[in-house]
Design a protein around this motif. Sequence first.
Motif, short mmCIF file in Angstrom:
data_model
loop_
_atom_site.label_atom_id
_atom_site.label_comp_id
_atom_site.label_asym_id
_atom_site.label_seq_id
_atom_site.Cartn_x
_atom_site.Cartn_y
_atom_site.Cartn_z
N UNK A 1 0.85 -1.18 0.00
CA UNK A 1 0.00 0.00 0.00
C UNK A 1 0.89 1.24 0.00
N UNK A 2 0.52 2.20 -0.81
CA UNK A 2 1.31 3.42 -0.95
C UNK A 2 1.12 4.32 0.26
N UNK A 3 2.22 4.81 0.79
CA UNK A 3 2.19 5.71 1.96
C UNK A 3 2.06 7.17 1.55
N UNK A 4 2.38 7.49 0.27
CA UNK A 4 2.34 8.87 -0.18
C UNK A 4 0.95 9.32 -0.65
N UNK A 5 -0.04 8.42 -0.58
CA UNK A 5 -1.39 8.73 -1.02
C UNK A 5 -2.36 8.73 0.16
N UNK A 6 -3.34 9.60 0.12
CA UNK A 6 -4.41 9.58 1.10
C UNK A 6 -5.49 8.65 0.54
N UNK A 7 -5.29 7.35 0.77
CA UNK A 7 -6.16 6.32 0.21
C UNK A 7 -7.61 6.52 0.66
N UNK A 8 -7.82 6.88 1.91
CA UNK A 8 -9.19 7.06 2.39
C UNK A 8 -9.91 8.17 1.64
N UNK A 9 -9.23 9.27 1.39
CA UNK A 9 -9.83 10.39 0.66
C UNK A 9 -10.12 9.99 -0.78
N UNK A 10 -9.19 9.28 -1.41
CA UNK A 10 -9.40 8.84 -2.78
C UNK A 10 -10.55 7.83 -2.86
N UNK A 11 -10.63 6.94 -1.88
CA UNK A 11 -11.73 5.96 -1.84
C UNK A 11 -13.07 6.68 -1.74
N UNK A 12 -13.14 7.69 -0.89
CA UNK A 12 -14.39 8.44 -0.73
C UNK A 12 -14.76 9.19 -2.00
N UNK A 13 -13.77 9.77 -2.68
CA UNK A 13 -14.05 10.44 -3.96
C UNK A 13 -14.59 9.46 -4.98
N UNK A 14 -13.99 8.27 -5.03
CA UNK A 14 -14.45 7.25 -5.97
C UNK A 14 -15.88 6.82 -5.64
N UNK A 15 -16.16 6.61 -4.38
CA UNK A 15 -17.52 6.20 -3.97
C UNK A 15 -18.54 7.30 -4.26
N UNK A 16 -18.16 8.54 -4.03
CA UNK A 16 -19.07 9.66 -4.28
C UNK A 16 -19.37 9.78 -5.78
N UNK A 17 -18.35 9.62 -6.60
CA UNK A 17 -18.57 9.70 -8.05
C UNK A 17 -19.43 8.55 -8.52
N UNK A 18 -19.21 7.36 -7.98
CA UNK A 18 -20.03 6.20 -8.34
C UNK A 18 -21.49 6.45 -7.96
N UNK A 19 -21.72 7.04 -6.81
CA UNK A 19 -23.08 7.36 -6.38
C UNK A 19 -23.73 8.38 -7.32
N UNK A 20 -22.95 9.37 -7.77
CA UNK A 20 -23.47 10.36 -8.73
C UNK A 20 -23.89 9.68 -10.02
N UNK A 21 -23.05 8.79 -10.51
CA UNK A 21 -23.36 8.09 -11.75
C UNK A 21 -24.59 7.21 -11.60
N UNK A 22 -24.70 6.54 -10.47
CA UNK A 22 -25.87 5.70 -10.22
C UNK A 22 -27.13 6.55 -10.13
N UNK A 23 -27.05 7.70 -9.50
CA UNK A 23 -28.21 8.58 -9.35
C UNK A 23 -28.70 9.10 -10.70
N UNK A 24 -27.80 9.34 -11.62
CA UNK A 24 -28.18 9.86 -12.94
C UNK A 24 -28.58 8.78 -13.93
N UNK A 25 -28.48 7.52 -13.52
CA UNK A 25 -28.76 6.41 -14.43
C UNK A 25 -30.19 6.46 -14.98
N UNK A 26 -31.16 6.69 -14.12
CA UNK A 26 -32.55 6.68 -14.56
C UNK A 26 -32.82 7.78 -15.60
N UNK A 27 -32.29 8.96 -15.37
CA UNK A 27 -32.50 10.06 -16.31
C UNK A 27 -31.85 9.75 -17.66
#
Length: 115
Positions: free
Chosen positions: A1-27
Amino acid sequence: MRKDLDIDALRERLRARLAELEAGHEARTEASRTVDLDQARTGRLTRMDALQQQAMAQESNRRAQLEKQRIRGALQRIESGDYGYCVRCQEPIGAGRLEADPSATLCIECASDTD
């Protein structure tokens, strides 16, 4: 695991973007439905516009599906401990590149080679 990355912050960004994409799916799905081509009710230009809108919605839906695949892959790499390394050369992907695109799978050198 990389120590120079804020993995938790990146994980949350990825999850948030995935949620955005899922929310727009119906439209996106609604907009890409079959266009009614009843010539008695709509003019030619209106039908052409509707077909163009449908094609754009279908392409948007396709791109969203690809982005969701990339995000899910990144989340899997985080869980397995492989996140942040190029899938081609196994070298670390630059932190700035991951900050710009947390779902990146290639280092800048390998990404440049594929263009």
